[in-house]
Write a protein that holds these residues in place. Structure first.
Motif, mmCIF file in Angstrom:
data_model
loop_
_atom_site.group_PDB
_atom_site.id
_atom_site.type_symbol
_atom_site.label_atom_id
_atom_site.label_comp_id
_atom_site.label_asym_id
_atom_site.label_seq_id
_atom_site.Cartn_x
_atom_site.Cartn_y
_atom_site.Cartn_z
ATOM 1 N N ARG A 167 -7.484 -34.315 -21.334
ATOM 2 C CA ARG A 167 -8.506 -34.316 -20.295
ATOM 3 C C ARG A 167 -7.965 -34.843 -18.973
ATOM 4 N N ALA A 170 -9.628 -36.667 -15.833
ATOM 5 C CA ALA A 170 -10.873 -37.395 -15.597
ATOM 6 C C ALA A 170 -11.325 -37.241 -14.153
ATOM 7 N N TYR A 190 -12.263 -43.123 -20.321
ATOM 8 C CA TYR A 190 -11.590 -41.820 -20.343
ATOM 9 C C TYR A 190 -12.408 -40.782 -21.124
ATOM 10 N N ALA A 191 -12.978 -41.180 -22.232
ATOM 11 C CA ALA A 191 -13.696 -40.235 -23.095
ATOM 12 C C ALA A 191 -15.192 -40.200 -22.813
ATOM 13 N N ARG A 244 -18.849 -39.254 -21.547
ATOM 14 C CA ARG A 244 -19.462 -37.973 -21.285
ATOM 15 C C ARG A 244 -19.576 -37.755 -19.771
ATOM 16 N N SER A 296 -15.065 -35.544 -17.289
ATOM 17 C CA SER A 296 -14.022 -34.538 -17.475
ATOM 18 C C SER A 296 -13.993 -33.612 -16.261
ATOM 19 N N ARG A 302 -8.799 -29.439 -18.088
ATOM 20 C CA ARG A 302 -7.899 -29.621 -19.214
ATOM 21 C C ARG A 302 -6.472 -29.260 -18.821
ATOM 22 N N VAL A 347 -5.829 -47.143 -20.894
ATOM 23 C CA VAL A 347 -5.862 -46.078 -21.896
ATOM 24 C C VAL A 347 -4.692 -46.297 -22.848
ATOM 25 N N ASP A 394 -2.488 -44.411 -25.963
ATOM 26 C CA ASP A 394 -2.221 -43.119 -26.589
ATOM 27 C C ASP A 394 -2.030 -43.270 -28.102
#
Length: 217
Positions: A137, A139, A146-147, A149, A152, A155, A174, A176
């Protein structure tokens, strides 16, 4: 020239002791040949007469028309002053035209300088192919989860080259899949023109990227 030149009595060259036939010499030169010659030349010069009309012809030749002299026009002082003043005014006008405030052309700002970075996916299985499961994603806000809703912007996939404009170092941390963490976020544009923020853990960038100015993030 007219006139007669007397040559005197002829010397007969006899043995008479240098006597001149025809009487005694009138020039008083005696028996000296040089003196006799000078006396005869002087007498010949006295007997030469000037040709008639010679002096009239000389005077007529002296009174012929004189060669014409063309006088160049003289510049008057005020004409010279006006010419100089006009030249100075033209120079000043040209300088003013070049340096007037409105003459400065403002070039439109070009696109900001960017640095190429490459997307990195720590999952080996997602380093080939472009499936949705392997998409990463971009942002909208680096300070939001980061995740979350609605956070985004688009991609990207492993190996994509992105144009990074700047970076912030105080974004949301973040982690990984390998446990690498970072608070760095890059403002990037993808090859498809998608603009968003890429977490620092999603690249292995080794090039210097300038920090974003205030208000960009």
């Amino acid at each position: 020239m007219s006139g007669s030149v007397g040559v005197g009595s002829r010397y007969d060259g006899g043995a008479g002791g240098g006597r001149e036939t025809g009487g005694s010499r009138a020039d008083g030169a005696g028996d000296d040949p040089e003196a006799l010659l000078r006396a005869r030349l002087r007498r010949a010069d006295e007997q030469i007469e000037t040709p008639p009309g010679l002096w009239d012809r000389i005077r007529e030749s002296d009174t012929g028309p004189a060669p014409a002299v063309v006088a160049l026009p003289r510049r008057r002082p005020y004409t010279v002053a006006l010419t100089v003043a006009a030249a100075v005014a033209a120079v000043l006008l040209g300088v003013w035209w070049l340096m007037r405030p409105g003459s400065v052309s403002v070039r439109p700002a070009g696109p900001p300088r960017t640095v190429k970075i490459t997307v990195y996916n720590s999952e080996r299985a997602c380093r080939t192919g472009r499936s949705l499961e392997c998409a990463l994603r971009l942002a909208k806000d680096p300070h939001t989860a980061y995740a979350a809703r609605g956070n985004s912007a688009g991609r990207v996939w492993h190996g994509d080259d992105l144009a990074a404009r700047c970076v912030v170092t105080d974004g949301r941390m973040v982690r990984d899949e390998e446990g690498v963490t970072s608070t760095r976020w890059y403002l990037v544009t993808s090859g498809q023109g998608v603009r968003g923020w890429l977490p620092g853990v999603r690249t292995r960038n080794t090039r210097e990227v300038p920090e974003c100015p205030d208000g960009v993030a």
